[in-house]
Design a protein around this motif. Structure first.
Motif, PDB file in Angstrom:
ATOM      1  N   PRO A  40       0.806  -1.227   0.000  1.00 28.22           N
ATOM      2  CA  PRO A  40       0.000   0.000   0.000  1.00 28.22           C
ATOM      3  C   PRO A  40       0.838   1.275   0.000  1.00 28.22           C
ATOM      4  N   SER A  41       1.943   1.290   0.738  1.00 35.67           N
ATOM      5  CA  SER A  41       2.810   2.476   0.758  1.00 35.67           C
ATOM      6  C   SER A  41       3.416   2.747  -0.616  1.00 35.67           C
ATOM      7  N   GLU A  42       3.809   1.685  -1.316  1.00 35.11           N
ATOM      8  CA  GLU A  42       4.423   1.854  -2.635  1.00 35.11           C
ATOM      9  C   GLU A  42       3.416   2.321  -3.674  1.00 35.11           C
ATOM     10  N   ILE A  43       2.142   1.979  -3.495  1.00 29.97           N
ATOM     11  CA  ILE A  43       1.118   2.454  -4.423  1.00 29.97           C
ATOM     12  C   ILE A  43       0.965   3.967  -4.302  1.00 29.97           C
ATOM     13  N   VAL A  44       1.001   4.472  -3.084  1.00 28.51           N
ATOM     14  CA  VAL A  44       0.796   5.908  -2.857  1.00 28.51           C
ATOM     15  C   VAL A  44       2.091   6.702  -3.066  1.00 28.51           C
ATOM     16  N   GLN A  45       3.212   6.206  -2.535  1.00 27.16           N
ATOM     17  CA  GLN A  45       4.460   6.972  -2.531  1.00 27.16           C
ATOM     18  C   GLN A  45       5.455   6.539  -3.599  1.00 27.16           C
ATOM     19  N   GLY A  46       5.279   5.375  -4.194  1.00 25.54           N
ATOM     20  CA  GLY A  46       6.238   4.858  -5.163  1.00 25.54           C
ATOM     21  C   GLY A  46       7.255   3.962  -4.482  1.00 25.54           C
ATOM     22  N   LYS A  47       7.911   3.122  -5.277  1.00 27.72           N
ATOM     23  CA  LYS A  47       8.933   2.217  -4.727  1.00 27.72           C
ATOM     24  C   LYS A  47      10.136   3.024  -4.268  1.00 27.72           C
ATOM     25  N   ARG A  61      -0.469  -6.644  -8.020  1.00 28.94           N
ATOM     26  CA  ARG A  61      -0.667  -7.516  -6.861  1.00 28.94           C
ATOM     27  C   ARG A  61      -0.274  -6.694  -5.640  1.00 28.94           C
ATOM     28  N   VAL A  62      -1.158  -6.655  -4.634  1.00 25.64           N
ATOM     29  CA  VAL A  62      -0.921  -5.840  -3.441  1.00 25.64           C
ATOM     30  C   VAL A  62      -0.941  -6.735  -2.216  1.00 25.64           C
ATOM     31  N   GLY A  63       0.017  -6.539  -1.325  1.00 25.18           N
ATOM     32  CA  GLY A  63       0.057  -7.305  -0.083  1.00 25.18           C
ATOM     33  C   GLY A  63       0.071  -6.381   1.113  1.00 25.18           C
ATOM     34  N   GLY A  64      -0.665  -6.764   2.154  1.00 23.87           N
ATOM     35  CA  GLY A  64      -0.702  -5.958   3.368  1.00 23.87           C
ATOM     36  C   GLY A  64      -1.609  -6.598   4.396  1.00 23.87           C
ATOM     37  N   LEU A  65      -1.877  -5.869   5.456  1.00 23.72           N
ATOM     38  CA  LEU A  65      -2.743  -6.347   6.530  1.00 23.72           C
ATOM     39  C   LEU A  65      -4.116  -5.684   6.427  1.00 23.72           C
ATOM     40  N   SER A  81     -15.716  -4.872   0.704  1.00 24.45           N
ATOM     41  CA  SER A  81     -14.768  -3.775   0.643  1.00 24.45           C
ATOM     42  C   SER A  81     -13.997  -3.757   1.961  1.00 24.45           C
ATOM     43  N   PHE A  82     -12.693  -3.569   1.887  1.00 28.08           N
ATOM     44  CA  PHE A  82     -11.876  -3.481   3.096  1.00 28.08           C
ATOM     45  C   PHE A  82     -10.637  -2.654   2.800  1.00 28.08           C
ATOM     46  N   GLN A  83      -9.939  -2.280   3.859  1.00 28.26           N
ATOM     47  CA  GLN A  83      -8.744  -1.467   3.697  1.00 28.26           C
ATOM     48  C   GLN A  83      -7.508  -2.289   4.042  1.00 28.26           C
ATOM     49  N   LEU A  84      -6.417  -1.981   3.331  1.00 23.26           N
ATOM     50  CA  LEU A  84      -5.125  -2.637   3.542  1.00 23.26           C
ATOM     51  C   LEU A  84      -4.098  -1.613   3.982  1.00 23.26           C
ATOM     52  N   VAL A  85      -3.174  -2.048   4.816  1.00 22.74           N
ATOM     53  CA  VAL A  85      -2.109  -1.174   5.294  1.00 22.74           C
ATOM     54  C   VAL A  85      -0.829  -1.996   5.416  1.00 22.74           C
ATOM     55  N   ASP A  86       0.304  -1.334   5.312  1.00 19.47           N
ATOM     56  CA  ASP A  86       1.573  -1.980   5.658  1.00 19.47           C
ATOM     57  C   ASP A  86       2.263  -1.118   6.707  1.00 19.47           C
ATOM     58  N   THR A  87       3.040  -0.139   6.288  1.00 24.55           N
ATOM     59  CA  THR A  87       3.704   0.718   7.267  1.00 24.55           C
ATOM     60  C   THR A  87       3.294   2.179   7.142  1.00 24.55           C
ATOM     61  N   THR A 119      -5.989   5.178  -4.760  1.00 13.55           N
ATOM     62  CA  THR A 119      -5.849   4.275  -3.612  1.00 13.55           C
ATOM     63  C   THR A 119      -6.950   3.221  -3.588  1.00 13.55           C
ATOM     64  N   VAL A 120      -7.477   2.861  -4.756  1.00 18.82           N
ATOM     65  CA  VAL A 120      -8.558   1.878  -4.827  1.00 18.82           C
ATOM     66  C   VAL A 120      -8.166   0.763  -5.796  1.00 18.82           C
ATOM     67  N   LEU A 121      -8.224  -0.472  -5.312  1.00 13.85           N
ATOM     68  CA  LEU A 121      -7.921  -1.647  -6.125  1.00 13.85           C
ATOM     69  C   LEU A 121      -9.195  -2.463  -6.279  1.00 13.85           C
ATOM     70  N   GLU A 122      -9.549  -2.786  -7.500  1.00 20.14           N
ATOM     71  CA  GLU A 122     -10.675  -3.672  -7.758  1.00 20.14           C
ATOM     72  C   GLU A 122     -10.083  -5.070  -7.968  1.00 20.14           C
ATOM     73  N   ALA A 123     -10.209  -5.915  -6.951  1.00 21.98           N
ATOM     74  CA  ALA A 123      -9.552  -7.219  -6.953  1.00 21.98           C
ATOM     75  C   ALA A 123     -10.389  -8.264  -7.676  1.00 21.98           C
ATOM     76  N   ASN A 124      -9.702  -9.159  -8.365  1.00 26.49           N
ATOM     77  CA  ASN A 124     -10.371 -10.317  -8.953  1.00 26.49           C
ATOM     78  C   ASN A 124      -9.962 -11.596  -8.239  1.00 26.49           C
ATOM     79  N   GLU A 125      -9.004 -11.484  -7.311  1.00 27.41           N
ATOM     80  CA  GLU A 125      -8.577 -12.630  -6.503  1.00 27.41           C
ATOM     81  C   GLU A 125      -8.012 -12.119  -5.188  1.00 27.41           C
ATOM     82  N   VAL A 126      -8.388 -12.762  -4.092  1.00 28.62           N
ATOM     83  CA  VAL A 126      -7.856 -12.429  -2.773  1.00 28.62           C
ATOM     84  C   VAL A 126      -7.302 -13.712  -2.166  1.00 28.62           C
TER      85      VAL A 126
END
Length: 161
Positions: A40-47, A61-65, A81-87, A119-126
């Motif tokens: 999630p941080s890399e989506i908003v701020q970049g790698k 592909r996004v990974g987080g809690l 719908s839910f929210q994901l976070v990492d750091t 900041t919105v991902l439309e997932a086809n697999e979780v």
């Protein structure tokens, strides 16, 4: 040039051109199916290394809690719908389907889908991660407020072993 050499040169050149065309088709096909992994941080701020950010419409592909208290289900359908976070920043994941059995708030998940907003991902697999017992100390400290560590009673631990 001798006719025999000319024929060999033509054959070798044809083979190389054919190989280049096939390689081009393979690379084109692979570029359409590659899912890049982001947090999630890399989506908003970049790698951190390259500053690369995904663009809207890109398959990622996004990974987080899963942030506790953010899971909302539509009672008339399978939409979740839910929210994901990492750091850092939090992103929203929208999914239409049956969630895995291991999915729960505070759990680590990986979602595959298309970025439809900043900041919105439309997932086809979780996919729910199997075990959250191990997490690097830096990440555990950073996401500690969002992470529900599994707690086991003495009886449950004895039954596990």
């Amino acid at each position: 040039m001798h006719p025999r050499r000319k024929k060999r040169l033509t054959v070798v050149t044809s083979i190389l051109v054919g190989f280049a065309v096939v390689l081009g088709f393979v690379l084109y096909a692979l570029s359409n199916t590659v899912d890049l992994f982001f947090t999630p941080s890399e989506i908003v701020q970049g790698k951190k290394e390259t500053g690369e950010k995904p663009v809207i419409g890109q398959r990622i592909r996004v990974g987080g809690l899963v942030v506790p208290g953010t899971v909302s289900r539509d009672p008339k359908s399978l939409k979740v719908s839910f929210q994901l976070v990492d750091t850092g920043p939090i992103i929203t994941v929208k999914y239409d389907g049956i969630l895995p059995d291991l999915f729960r708030e505070g759990q680590g998940i990986v979602a595959n889908g298309i970025l439809v907003g900043d900041t919105v991902l439309e997932a086809n697999e979780v996919l729910a991660k199997h075990d959250e017992n191990y997490m690097p100390k830096e990440i555990a400290d950073a996401v500690g407020q969002y992470h529900d560590k599994p707690s086991y009673s003495k009886e449950q631990l004895e039954n596990k072993n």
